[in-house]
Scaffold this motif. Structure first.
Motif, PDB file in Angstrom:
ATOM      1  N   VAL A 106       3.108  30.187 147.839  1.00 22.15           N
ATOM      2  CA  VAL A 106       2.022  30.468 146.893  1.00 22.15           C
ATOM      3  C   VAL A 106       2.483  30.152 145.465  1.00 22.15           C
ATOM      4  O   VAL A 106       1.697  29.705 144.634  1.00 22.15           O
ATOM      5  CB  VAL A 106       1.487  31.920 147.040  1.00 22.15           C
ATOM      6  CG1 VAL A 106       2.376  32.941 146.361  1.00 22.15           C
ATOM      7  CG2 VAL A 106       0.059  32.004 146.491  1.00 22.15           C
ATOM      8  N   THR A 107       3.789  30.360 145.204  1.00 28.25           N
ATOM      9  CA  THR A 107       4.323  30.010 143.889  1.00 28.25           C
ATOM     10  C   THR A 107       4.225  28.499 143.676  1.00 28.25           C
ATOM     11  O   THR A 107       3.798  28.038 142.610  1.00 28.25           O
ATOM     12  CB  THR A 107       5.790  30.483 143.764  1.00 28.25           C
ATOM     13  OG1 THR A 107       5.821  31.910 143.919  1.00 28.25           O
ATOM     14  CG2 THR A 107       6.382  30.107 142.415  1.00 28.25           C
ATOM     15  N   ALA A 127       0.551  27.528 143.123  1.00 29.75           N
ATOM     16  CA  ALA A 127       0.054  27.931 141.811  1.00 29.75           C
ATOM     17  C   ALA A 127       0.684  27.095 140.696  1.00 29.75           C
ATOM     18  O   ALA A 127      -0.007  26.667 139.766  1.00 29.75           O
ATOM     19  CB  ALA A 127       0.333  29.423 141.579  1.00 29.75           C
ATOM     20  N   LEU A 163      -2.960  33.432 151.096  1.00 29.28           N
ATOM     21  CA  LEU A 163      -2.217  32.227 150.725  1.00 29.28           C
ATOM     22  C   LEU A 163      -3.132  30.998 150.752  1.00 29.28           C
ATOM     23  O   LEU A 163      -3.129  30.189 149.828  1.00 29.28           O
ATOM     24  CB  LEU A 163      -1.032  32.033 151.686  1.00 29.28           C
ATOM     25  CG  LEU A 163      -0.249  30.724 151.543  1.00 29.28           C
ATOM     26  CD1 LEU A 163       0.331  30.584 150.143  1.00 29.28           C
ATOM     27  CD2 LEU A 163       0.862  30.652 152.591  1.00 29.28           C
ATOM     28  N   LEU A 200       1.854  40.939 147.626  1.00 30.86           N
ATOM     29  CA  LEU A 200       2.917  40.025 147.211  1.00 30.86           C
ATOM     30  C   LEU A 200       2.388  38.607 146.980  1.00 30.86           C
ATOM     31  O   LEU A 200       2.867  37.896 146.084  1.00 30.86           O
ATOM     32  CB  LEU A 200       4.023  40.020 148.273  1.00 30.86           C
ATOM     33  CG  LEU A 200       5.314  39.288 147.922  1.00 30.86           C
ATOM     34  CD1 LEU A 200       5.924  39.832 146.641  1.00 30.86           C
ATOM     35  CD2 LEU A 200       6.304  39.406 149.077  1.00 30.86           C
ATOM     36  N   VAL A 201       1.400  38.189 147.751  1.00 32.62           N
ATOM     37  CA  VAL A 201       0.825  36.859 147.563  1.00 32.62           C
ATOM     38  C   VAL A 201       0.150  36.776 146.185  1.00 32.62           C
ATOM     39  O   VAL A 201       0.368  35.821 145.435  1.00 32.62           O
ATOM     40  CB  VAL A 201      -0.186  36.528 148.677  1.00 32.62           C
ATOM     41  CG1 VAL A 201      -0.855  35.181 148.417  1.00 32.62           C
ATOM     42  CG2 VAL A 201       0.505  36.517 150.039  1.00 32.62           C
ATOM     43  N   SER A 223       2.815  37.027 143.290  1.00 37.20           N
ATOM     44  CA  SER A 223       3.586  35.788 143.151  1.00 37.20           C
ATOM     45  C   SER A 223       2.745  34.704 142.487  1.00 37.20           C
ATOM     46  O   SER A 223       3.229  33.961 141.623  1.00 37.20           O
ATOM     47  CB  SER A 223       4.063  35.305 144.521  1.00 37.20           C
ATOM     48  OG  SER A 223       4.889  36.273 145.127  1.00 37.20           O
ATOM     49  N   ALA A 224       1.492  34.603 142.882  1.00 32.67           N
ATOM     50  CA  ALA A 224       0.604  33.605 142.283  1.00 32.67           C
ATOM     51  C   ALA A 224       0.391  33.896 140.800  1.00 32.67           C
ATOM     52  O   ALA A 224       0.463  32.993 139.958  1.00 32.67           O
ATOM     53  CB  ALA A 224      -0.732  33.580 143.016  1.00 32.67           C
TER      54      ALA A 224
END
Ligand SMILES: [Zn+2]
Lengths: 218, 363
Positions: free
Chosen positions: A77-78, A81, B55, B92-93, B96-97
């Motif tokens: 997801v990092t 993004a 996600l 957490l998703v 983190s985003a």
């Protein structure tokens, strides 16, 4: 080429910057429970260490597993993004391929071998490679006893089950430098990498938490 | 006002991927991707299914919100995200985003409390919250009475459920009656055809010596199941609408009575109701009647803003920016049991240095 690479599919939280020729900087912390906390500071730190402004990056390479899901998703997801916000392509790399790339660099080139990481629940994530480094089997998730790995093996999953993987050795976890090196080589060779989609390999545990159990026996 | 903070909020504490964009107290976008249908056959939210869906939905939902608001990500003044409480893997998703967007865009990050966000969302409907505000939060995950002096810094719990959340009781009763999941909307609809006085179900924790502001719905849930099962065993037809209406009456009776009492006892003349169960038509109706009688002003957002959404997180984030609250550090963690009193998760002094070192303190 200026690649930012990271991986959260193993207990390591690892990030690196690669200029297409060499790793400019790399960080590596092992803490299986803190991927979410450690990743972004690690990314920031590695760019600083490399002296690279994030707006100069040309792409992101991310390990897409297989790996324990909760940590794995932090990386994906990092990457998604960052790719979205910075307008960068995101290249997925099978984490086991990155470990294999490193194992060959550390002396296994020219030999077939198996990479195995810890999948928990008494299973390993694994893949096998030929003497040229091509993946010939996997990725899969299985109980070690059900596998017939190559004579040589690497990874924390192999080290954990010496009966199946005798003489296993490092690298234990993935390193983002190796992941970046693998991605840079593949991109330079004009080959496609993977989409930024997790290699879960298992179906979700369809378990509803407590609180929904029947009141009376059926 | 154009100079009010423009904030994007991300909410992933349960099964909705919510992304909202607000300017001050004005809602510009409220994009939601829900995985509710994927959970229906399990009769409850499956955490791993929810996390996988978050996600997949994250970037498309962010883009949809930006498009709806008609802004560029670089226009934002901050990124807010639910840091807890909620499902750990799901949170957490989102966290983190949010960090990735905040870092990539050089914007301050605000990890905020899901419950405080449920309260703050009403600013998008009815303007700034008065001080103090009493809030009744009822959903599948929570049932609480909260007193807030300042929604960015001071939320005090007066009472909460000691067992099941009100929404859980709706889900369970819907299952007992064979109505499906999620239970809230179906029970509400079914109850409209029934008599709320047909069966007297117990009102939990309503005795003289019981805690004044706490709730209990486990006994009610069991009572409904036993009543229905007894009918079935006797070979009688179950009056489904009457059971739904009588159950709903018991829940709303306790919720509204305790909420109004909490207002009176604490000299608060505003009651805010939020959370998914606040969409229940009988709860809204009964709360209005009882508040009118007690001279209390009732504030309930429209149903779409009562359920989990990103707009509520953006609303609280905008308030954080407006009041110049300290942003969170990039090592912000998702906390599945974040206490309600932690309205947001600012960095400590130690983290503050790291935050400034990361360039996050720049104006
Ligand atoms: Zn909620």
């Amino acid at each position: 080429m200026l690649l930012l690479a990271f991986d959260t599919a193993t207990p390591a939280v690892t990030a690196a910057v690669h200029d297409g020729t060499a790793v400019l900087a790399e960080t590596h912390q092992v803490d299986a429970r803190r991927h979410g906390e450690l990743l972004l500071p690690a990314i920031d730190q590695v760019l600083r260490a490399a002296g690279v402004d994030k707006h100069r990056l040309t792409g992101i390479a991310v390990g897409v597993g297989p790996g324990p899901y909760t940590g794995l998703r932090v990386g994906l997801v990092t990457a998604a993004a960052l790719g979205h916000a910075l307008g960068l392509p995101v290249h997925g790399v099978c984490t086991l391929d990155a470990i294999a790339f490193q194992a060959r660099a550390e002396g296994l080139a020219g030999e077939p071998f198996t990479v195995a990481t810890d999948a928990r629940r008494k299973e390993v994530y694994w893949a096998s490679y030929d003497a040229e480094g091509r993946r010939t089997e996997g990725p899969g998730v299985d109980r070690p006893a059900e596998l017939t790995p190559q004579a040589r093996s690497v990874g924390a999953g192999a080290l954990l089950y010496p009966d199946t993987f005798p003489g296993a050795h490092g690298p234990e976890h993935v390193s983002a430098g190796a992941l970046a090196g693998f991605a840079a080589a593949e991109l330079a060779a004009g080959r496609e990498l993977l989409p930024n989609v997790p290699l879960y390999l298992r179906r979700p545990d369809a378990q509803v938490p407590a609180g929904y159990k029947a009141v009376l026996p059926a | 006002m154009a100079d009010e903070p423009l904030v994007l909020g991300i909410e992933t504490s349960c099964d909705e991927t919510g992304v909202g964009i607000v300017r001050g107290t004005t809602l510009l976008a409220d994009a939601v991707a829900s995985s509710v249908n994927d959970h229906a056959r399990f009769g409850g939210v499956v955490p791993e299914i929810a996390s996988r869906a978050h996600l997949e939905a994250m970037v498309p939902t962010i883009q949809r919100a930006l498009d709806t608001a008609g802004i560029k990500a670089s226009d934002l003044d901050g990124i807010a995200v639910t840091a807890g409480p909620g499902l750990a893997g799901a949170l957490l998703v989102g966290v983190s985003a949010a960090k990735a967007y905040a870092w990539a865009l050089d914007k301050p990050l605000y990890g905020v409390n899901h419950l405080a966000s449920h309260i703050c969302v009403d600013q998008l409907e009815h303007g700034r919250l008065p001080s103090p505000t009493m809030a009744l939060l009822v959903s599948g995950g929570h049932s609480s009475l909260l007193l807030s002096e300042d929604i960015t810094s001071d939320v005090r719990p007066l009472g909460a459920t000691i067992d099941d959340a009100a929404g859980e009781a709706f889900d369970k009763v819907a299952r007992v009656l064979g109505l499906g999941f999620p239970g809230g909307p179906i029970v509400d609809r079914t109850a409209r055809e029934g008599d709320p006085k047909a069966i007297h179900f117990p009102r939990g924790l309503s005795g003289r010596n019981d805690p004044e502001y706490d709730f209990s719905f486990s006994g009610l849930k069991t009572a409904v199941a036993r009543w229905v099962e007894a009918k079935r065993r006797a070979g009688e037809e179950v009056p489904i609408a009457d059971v739904a209406a009588s159950f709903q009456e018991a829940v709303t009776d306790v919720l509204t009575r305790k909420a109004v009492k909490a207002c009176r006892d604490n000299g608060v003349d505003h009651l805010m109701i939020g959370g998914g169960v606040a969409a229940n038509s009988r709860l809204r109706e009964m709360a209005q009647q009882r508040c009118d009688r007690a001279g209390i002003r009732l504030r309930v957002p429209r149903p779409g803003l009562c359920t989990d959404n990103g707009a509520m997180v953006a609303a609280l984030g905008a308030e954080m920016v407006w009041r110049d609250r300290t942003p969170s550090a990039f090592d912000l963690s998702a906390d599945s049991s974040l206490p309600v009193t932690d309205v947001h998760v600012p960095h400590t002094d130690f983290h503050g240095q790291a935050y400034h070192a990361l360039g996050g303190g720049a104006a």
